[in-house]
Design a protein around this motif. Sequence first.
Motif, short mmCIF file in Angstrom:
data_model
loop_
_atom_site.label_atom_id
_atom_site.label_comp_id
_atom_site.label_asym_id
_atom_site.label_seq_id
_atom_site.Cartn_x
_atom_site.Cartn_y
_atom_site.Cartn_z
N THR A 156 -10.65 36.20 8.74
CA THR A 156 -11.44 36.71 9.86
C THR A 156 -10.62 36.68 11.16
O THR A 156 -10.77 37.55 12.01
N ARG B 243 -16.55 43.53 0.10
CA ARG B 243 -16.27 42.97 -1.24
C ARG B 243 -17.19 43.64 -2.27
O ARG B 243 -16.78 43.89 -3.38
N LEU C 280 -8.66 41.96 1.96
CA LEU C 280 -9.51 41.24 1.00
C LEU C 280 -8.90 41.24 -0.40
O LEU C 280 -9.02 40.25 -1.12
N THR D 24 -7.53 31.45 3.49
CA THR D 24 -8.91 31.03 3.74
C THR D 24 -9.72 32.12 4.43
O THR D 24 -9.16 33.09 4.94
N GLU D 25 -11.03 31.90 4.46
CA GLU D 25 -11.93 32.82 5.16
C GLU D 25 -11.58 32.83 6.66
O GLU D 25 -11.61 33.88 7.31
N ASP D 26 -11.25 31.66 7.20
CA ASP D 26 -10.87 31.57 8.61
C ASP D 26 -9.59 32.39 8.87
O ASP D 26 -9.51 33.11 9.86
N GLN E 28 -6.37 38.56 -0.31
CA GLN E 28 -7.03 37.25 -0.21
C GLN E 28 -7.59 36.82 -1.57
O GLN E 28 -7.50 35.64 -1.94
N GLN F 284 -15.42 36.37 14.69
CA GLN F 284 -15.08 35.98 13.32
C GLN F 284 -16.28 36.04 12.39
O GLN F 284 -16.17 36.45 11.24
N GLY G 21 -16.55 38.29 9.08
CA GLY G 21 -16.94 37.68 7.81
C GLY G 21 -18.05 38.48 7.13
O GLY G 21 -18.02 38.71 5.92
#
Lengths: 406, 75
Positions: free
Chosen positions: A234, A207, A219, A229-231, A222, A196, A200
């Motif tokens: 990933t 990005r 992305l 979330t980032e979690d 997102q 993860q 990330g």
Amino acid sequence: MTAPAPTSAPRLPFDRPNPLDLAPLLGRLREQGPIALVTTPAGDPAWLVTAYDEAREVLGDRRFGKAHPAPETASKISSAAIQSGPTGSFEDEEREHARMRKVLTPAFSAPRMRRLSGRIEELTERCLDEMEHARARDPHTAVNLHDLLSFPLPVQVICELLGVPASDRDLLRDWSERIGVLDGGGDAQRAMADFQTYMGRLAATKRDRPGQDVVTDILAVQAEDPSFTEDDMTRLAAGLLFAGHETTSARIDMGTLFLLSDPARRDRFAADPEGLVQSTVEEILRITAPGGLGLMRYAREDARVGAVTVARGDAVLVAINAANRDGEAFADPDAFAPERTPNAHLAFGHGGHYCIGNALARTEMRIAFTALFRRFPGLRLEVDPRTLREHSERLTGGVSTVPVLW
Amino acid sequence: MRVEADRARCVASGQCVMTAPEVFDQSEEDGKVVVLDATPAPPVRGRARQAAAMCPGAAISVPQEPAEPLEPADR
């Protein structure tokens, strides 16, 4: 029906004699009824569905999901770092699932996979070249199809699709192997954490400089959804890479074992790979049985399956490998018969969670088997396939050696 | 006896396109099923039937052709 005490219920994964045949206990349980109580590899109780009709019914029923009303009380399936217990929010499950499908559907659509065919063919031919080189270097030794075709082909394709640098292949292979070990525990968790972290960092570079790849697509979605979330991101990306490493690879290996375990079967296919590949791949998907568990679900409310009531929160494992060999659904179920129609197997599941990568897997398998038998029509196994060991300790099963000669 | 697909039930798996590309497509927008040819001839019709049997959303119907014998209950 009265459920037996969980401690007396047989523990998964059941012993199987070899990579071609199913665990005999699966067949015995199915004879007794479509659903039985078992013990998960983690030691918790779960229902195991072994009959085709009920398997299809559960997979297509929205009362069975992947989240749990009280996750801390849920049966754990294993101590792997993926598909080992409930995931996501119980209240938001439908919305989160719809969001995931919306991001990934265009990226893995059948038309998109068709446009990718030329590239997959090119990568396949390179793998076959490597096989020839290996054979020329050492004419007295069998070539391991797993190392030179079944494993590298799907990996290269998923890496290109996701926009992951090929130079990081060894890292990805290591993490993919470790997160799917059923009793992986802390090591599986550490591998998942590293995986993860890597995704990330990759996301951060994308990005700044978006690419034409699935990570960039994820992305973009997102960025417009604060609850993503980032979690979540990933985990999703790592999950896709894991699936790309472990699933199609096992099907190519095990499909080759089936095709080569009977010379007449091999000759029939090798005489007309293009004409036979579609039905042959579907039969390979039906009959090959990588992994000893099944698809994981939790009941969102009480639900009747066969003669039992599955209570809200109960874990249900749908043994698609057993369902795909159910004599009620498939005549002569243990026979390899590409001509069977229809062949409505459950290798990719059924219902709303049907494998998003099915078009990719089908495309890769059709190309791999066609090219393999075009190039090596006399391909044969060096050993009896029944002497090979299946990785029953891994979520996705599979074999790591397929020694071939030609 | 037309091939029909119910977009409301479709889960956008693309399975039908992989099975019978002459008959089905996926929309670029949401990936849901589009019927390209509602009256395919055999053997394409056979593959459309396979797609219907396999459809994860049970969204596709491929009715019997008039030439095919009907069950007594349907007469």
